[in-house]
Design an enzyme around this catalytic site. Structure first.
Site, PDB file in Angstrom:
ATOM      1  N   CYS A  47       0.832  -1.203   0.000  1.00 24.33           N
ATOM      2  CA  CYS A  47       0.000   0.000   0.000  1.00 24.33           C
ATOM      3  C   CYS A  47       0.871   1.259   0.000  1.00 24.33           C
ATOM      4  O   CYS A  47       1.463   1.586  -1.021  1.00 24.33           O
ATOM      5  CB  CYS A  47      -0.978  -0.036   1.169  1.00 24.33           C
ATOM      6  SG  CYS A  47      -2.349   1.141   0.989  1.00 24.33           S
ATOM      7  N   HIS A  81      -3.184  -5.224   1.385  1.00 21.93           N
ATOM      8  CA  HIS A  81      -2.607  -5.542   2.690  1.00 21.93           C
ATOM      9  C   HIS A  81      -2.702  -7.050   2.973  1.00 21.93           C
ATOM     10  O   HIS A  81      -3.621  -7.498   3.661  1.00 21.93           O
ATOM     11  CB  HIS A  81      -3.359  -4.791   3.803  1.00 21.93           C
ATOM     12  CG  HIS A  81      -3.168  -3.319   3.798  1.00 21.93           C
ATOM     13  ND1 HIS A  81      -2.232  -2.687   4.581  1.00 21.93           N
ATOM     14  CD2 HIS A  81      -3.801  -2.341   3.109  1.00 21.93           C
ATOM     15  CE1 HIS A  81      -2.293  -1.383   4.379  1.00 21.93           C
ATOM     16  NE2 HIS A  81      -3.237  -1.140   3.489  1.00 21.93           N
ATOM     17  N   GLU A 114      -1.027  -8.750   4.963  1.00 22.92           N
ATOM     18  CA  GLU A 114      -0.679  -9.043   6.355  1.00 22.92           C
ATOM     19  C   GLU A 114      -1.895  -9.158   7.266  1.00 22.92           C
ATOM     20  O   GLU A 114      -1.783  -9.667   8.389  1.00 22.92           O
ATOM     21  CB  GLU A 114       0.279  -7.973   6.898  1.00 22.92           C
ATOM     22  CG  GLU A 114      -0.325  -6.617   7.225  1.00 22.92           C
ATOM     23  CD  GLU A 114      -0.517  -5.715   6.025  1.00 22.92           C
ATOM     24  OE1 GLU A 114      -0.956  -4.558   6.220  1.00 22.92           O
ATOM     25  OE2 GLU A 114      -0.251  -6.155   4.878  1.00 22.92           O
TER      26      GLU A 114
END
Length: 204
Positions: A79, A180, A182
């Site tokens: 990002c 994202h 994660e």
């Protein structure tokens, strides 16, 4: 085990660290230039790209990280991290600077504001289990408008108003995603990056 730093000035530091650990790497937070020397790779998390830029300069990290990229350190930006790795940014602030290194042009906040955040499934053939889609979370995300010849496109948006927009790219020692990974519990993007790190760390 390779050691991968997570730039710890803003963003999902803990989440990236957990994904790296699940991918077989040793994560460490990075806040000082002296900590770069011990790294085999570096992750630049999401957040606010202009704020991360200013904090990197305040912590005197910007130039050392640029030098590390030029020297071949593998770096993954998600990002805002993608924006920071881009050679050109559209819709940035007048004083915004990037680290550069990737021959890409990104458009900041291309998908809209926070309220326009969304999730979708992506096909990423470069990952393990390529038949299993990647659940991608986009939060005030950029997209890639132009890529250089040396850039490998890893994923595009499959449908909707943004269909065909580039959201994951790889160039030499650099990896970037608009989304994202994660936050989803699927560590395959981080596993891909850790493979890049291991390959880069092998003796010539």
């Amino acid at each position: 085990m390779v050691t991968v730093g997570v730039l710890a000035v803003q963003g999902d530091v803990r989440e990236h660290a957990n994904a790296l650990l699940a991918s077989g790497a040793q994560p460490v937070p990075v806040r000082r230039p002296s900590e770069l020397a011990a790294l085999d790779g570096l992750v630049i998390p999401g957040g606010e790209s202009t704020v991360i830029d200013k904090l990197m300069r305040a912590f005197e990290l910007r130039e050392p990280v640029r030098a590390a990229i030029d020297a071949g350190l593998p770096v993954y930006g998600s990002c805002a991290g993608m924006i920071l790795l881009a050679d050109e940014v559209l819709d940035g602030t007048s004083d915004q600077q990037t680290l550069g290194g990737m021959a890409i042009t990104v458009r900041r906040n291309a998908f809209g504001r926070q309220v326009d955040s969304f999730e979708t499934d992506l096909t990423m053939p470069a990952l393990t289990e390529p038949e299993r889609p990647v659940r991608a979370v986009f939060i005030r995300a950029p997209w890639v408008e132009r890529v250089g010849d040396e850039v490998e496109v890893l994923a595009t948006v499959p449908a909707g108003p943004a269909a065909g927009r580039i959201v994951a790219v790889h160039q030499d020692n650099l990896l970037a995603t608009s989304f994202h990974p994660e936050v989803t519990g699927d560590a395959r993007v981080h596993e891909y990056f850790v493979r890049l790190v291991r390959e880069s760390s092998r003796p010539a």
